[in-house]
Write an enzyme that holds these catalytic residues in place. Structure first.
Site, PDB file in Angstrom:
ATOM      1  N   ASP A  80      -9.251   1.034  14.431  1.00 43.96           N
ATOM      2  CA  ASP A  80      -8.471   1.429  13.270  1.00 43.96           C
ATOM      3  C   ASP A  80      -7.526   2.599  13.591  1.00 43.96           C
ATOM      4  OD1 ASP A  80      -8.283   1.263  10.227  1.00 43.96           O
ATOM      5  OD2 ASP A  80      -8.740   3.389  10.496  1.00 43.96           O
ATOM      6  N   GLU A 115      -5.204  -1.434  16.143  1.00 41.56           N
ATOM      7  CA  GLU A 115      -4.333  -1.457  14.960  1.00 41.56           C
ATOM      8  C   GLU A 115      -3.151  -0.526  15.203  1.00 41.56           C
ATOM      9  OE1 GLU A 115      -4.036  -0.654  10.206  1.00 41.56           O
ATOM     10  OE2 GLU A 115      -5.029   0.767  11.517  1.00 41.56           O
TER      11      GLU A 115
HETATM   12  C1  NOJ Z   1      -6.048   1.337   8.427  1.00 38.72           C
HETATM   13  C2  NOJ Z   1      -6.909   0.388   7.660  1.00 38.72           C
HETATM   14  O1  NOJ Z   1      -6.468  -0.923   7.896  1.00 38.72           O
HETATM   15  C3  NOJ Z   1      -6.799   0.786   6.216  1.00 38.72           C
HETATM   16  O2  NOJ Z   1      -7.396  -0.143   5.374  1.00 38.72           O
HETATM   17  C4  NOJ Z   1      -7.421   2.141   6.052  1.00 38.72           C
HETATM   18  O3  NOJ Z   1      -7.248   2.570   4.729  1.00 38.72           O
HETATM   19  C5  NOJ Z   1      -6.776   3.148   6.990  1.00 38.72           C
HETATM   20  N1  NOJ Z   1      -6.602   2.641   8.309  1.00 38.72           N
HETATM   21  C6  NOJ Z   1      -7.615   4.375   7.087  1.00 38.72           C
HETATM   22  O4  NOJ Z   1      -8.764   4.100   7.818  1.00 38.72           O
END
Ligand code: NOJ
Length: 598
Positions: free
Chosen positions: A263, A329
């Site tokens: 993430d 991500e």
């Molecule tokens: C990216 C995640 O996909 C999202 O859902 C989340 O709110 C933020 N990162 C914070 O972790």
């Protein structure tokens, strides 16, 4: 029959062998030679194996994560097994058959760790525990065991950039005035004095709106958080933090997971000098200031950490050479960043199709696909994503009529595709009122258009009460009332449903023509995206009309007059198995075909 001159040489050979092998001694000698030959062959094979190592065997082919479809499960919304209205691990376990059924091989679980749920699990208060909302560690182990039995791979979300403000590390950090171990786990600042008032050290913004600094009343200092104030950022320059996180990876790897989706990786580091302001307009949102967050994202130190994690994952490389998957991500990737992520041993998600709106015409789509497939560094492998828990669904961005077209594109492109739960049945974005809205991104920015609740509505399994998602009466987010017509059970019963077409596409992409990086564009009109996959032994033409009008095309350039329909988004017009004329092929808006060229 060999040519005469070779036949003569063979005859000669036979004769000379006969003359050499004339006595009994000869047969003993021959026997010994054969035995020695076999022994040498066995030894050579063993030697080559031990020198090359098992990894080479897998390298010659594709890794498992290059061959299958990733399916993202948002656990809160997938299947509730205990009637409390929130999806859970046993619910997912009960639905494992579904992944086999629709032809996806890799299941990605969004966070299910212990969490106060201020960002629905992306605020972790214990990295190695299952939140009781989702079940127990035993449930997780049972899920893993069953998934393995069904031949499924499981990758789990991993949230290293920040933890919850209820994580013991942060609690100790707050009270740690003597500067011992935990204080430095996070980013603290006394702030600055402006006209007698203490204010945050700089103008850095939170992705969800407002300042990225919050004053902690316990220690009287500000702490940094890229997301909500309940998600303090960890300090990745601290060696103990790095070691703690390595061990979290090892914990889940020992539970048998096949990889991780990391993430928020671009936010892992911020510059050390907290007095530097970014060149942003603080009255605008973080997104509106995009491109200007130069001190708080994409810092070069990230790649070293990815490399370090790759090494931890490689400790768990299997004897047959199959490796653990590390998908990141990322966003707003430049080519340089992408290449550095690959070089570090991660796979950066390619998100350019994810945010695409209808205004992106075929030239624009083709350019995106080229960026995602061409010029990858060695070891680079394409991947495409069209939906996730942070973006509006395809049906909302493009209209329900385009869902088949998008699934067709996703599953016929080179590389690893990721399907977000519900896209295989064309779930639509649910409208929640302001009072019903629970997403912190919308609440913190006080901007309902930022809400991610619409794409998180419960999975629609059947036309039973609550779409078969829960036996309870109050799901955490209301079920979309369109479940009566859009649901798995109904679509399973029809050959022309979105789900049935998805299954055909999933099956098709297991053919070797689709299991490689190559794509050739065969652009003929402004509305139709078209490309071929495979080579002359097994070749396919994909044609999809992304325009708003019907269009007729001539694929004379392919030097084939006709082709056979393998998959059609609309069976009533083009039937699977039928022949189509490639010199005059008409497709209505949103219609797509995968054609086998003979
Ligand atoms: C990216 C995640 O996909 C999202 O859902 C989340 O709110 C933020 N990162 C914070 O972790």
């Amino acid at each position: 029959m060999p040519e005469p001159k070779y036949r003569a040489a063979m005859e000669q050979g036979k004769t000379s062998k006969k003359s050499f092998c004339y006595t009994n001694k000869c047969s003993v000698l021959t026997f010994l030679l054969v035995i020695a030959g076999i022994a040498v062959a066995v030894l050579v094979t063993l030697f080559v194996k031990s020198v090359r190592g098992p990894a080479t065997k897998e390298k010659a082919g594709l890794q498992w994560w290059q061959k299958d479809i990733i399916y993202q499960v948002y656990p809160r919304s997938f299947q509730d097994s205990d009637g409390n209205g929130i999806g859970d691990l046993n619910g997912i376990r009960n639905r494992l058959y579904y992944f086999n059924d629709i032809g996806v091989g890799i299941v990605w679980l969004s966070p299910f760790y212990k969490s106060p749920m201020k960002d629905f699990g992306y605020d972790v208060s214990n990295y190695t525990a299952v939140d009781s909302i989702f079940g127990t560690m035993k449930d997780f182990e049972a899920l893993m065991k069953d998934a393995k039995q069904k031949g499924l791979k499981v990758i789990v979300d991993f949230v290293p950039n920040h933890c919850s403000d209820e994580h013991p590390w942060f609690k100790q950090s707050k009270h740690d005035f003597n500067g011992t171990k935990y204080r430095d786990y996070f980013i603290w600042s006394k702030g600055v004095n402006e006209s007698g008032q203490r204010v945050p050290p700089n103008n850095w913004q939170s992705v969800f709106g407002g300042s990225a600094w919050t004053l902690d009343n316990v220690s009287g200092e500000y702490y940094y958080h890229q997301f909500t104030p309940n998600q303090p950022d960890l300090n990745f320059r601290n060696k103990d933090v790095l070691n703690e996180i390595d061990n979290v990876f090892r914990f889940w790897l020992n539970k048998g997971v096949d990889g991780f989706r990391i993430d928020a990786i671009p936010h892992l580091f911020e510059v050390k000098n907290l007095s530097w302001n970014e060149n942003i307009n603080v009255n605008k949102s973080w997104q509106e200031n995009a491109g200007r967050h130069i001190y708080t994202r994409d810092l070069d130190e990230i790649y070293g950490v990815v490399r370090r994690w790759r090494k931890v994952l490689d400790e768990f490389r299997q004897d047959d050479g199959s490796e653990k998957f590390l998908v990141l991500e990322t966003s707003d990737l430049t080519k340089e960043m992408r290449d550095k992520y690959y070089a570090a041993g991660g796979v950066p998600f390619f998100f350019e199709l994810l945010g695409v709106q209808k205004s992106c015409n075929v030239t624009c789509l083709e350019d995106i696909i080229k960026r995602g497939t061409l010029g990858l560094p060695s070891g680079g492998w394409p991947n495409f994503v069209i939906g996730n828990h942070d973006q509006r669904r395809i049906a909302e961005r493009w209209g329900e009529e385009f869902v088949n077209a998008w699934n067709m594109l996703l599953l016929t492109l080179p590389g690893t595709p990721t399907t977000y739960y519900g896209e295989e049945i064309g779930m639509t974005g649910m409208n929640y009122t302001q009072n019903e809205t629970v997403d912190p991104a919308a609440l913190q920015s006080n901007n309902m258009s930022q809400s991610r609740d619409p794409e998180r509505s419960p999975m629609q399994w059947s036309n039973a009460s609550q779409a078969g998602f829960t036996t309870g009466s109050a799901p955490w987010l209301k079920v979309n009332p369109d479940y009566l017509t859009i649901n798995v059970a109904k679509q399973n019963a029809s050959d022309s449903s979105i789900l049935s077409i998805y299954k055909l596409l999933a099956k098709l992409r297991t053919r070797s023509a689709f299991q490689n990086k190559d794509i050739t564009f065969t652009r003929v009109t402004d509305d139709i995206l078209s490309f071929t996959r495979g080579d002359k032994s097994d070749k396919y033409l994909v044609v999809i009309n992304f325009g708003s009008n019907s269009a007729t095309t001539n694929f004379a350039q392919l030097k084939f007059e006709s082709a056979t329909v393998e998959v059609s988004t609309n069976n009533a017009i083009y039937n699977v198995g039928s022949l189509v004329n490639l010199t005059s092929l008409t497709l209505s808006s949103a219609q797509g075909l995968v054609l086998k060229i003979k």
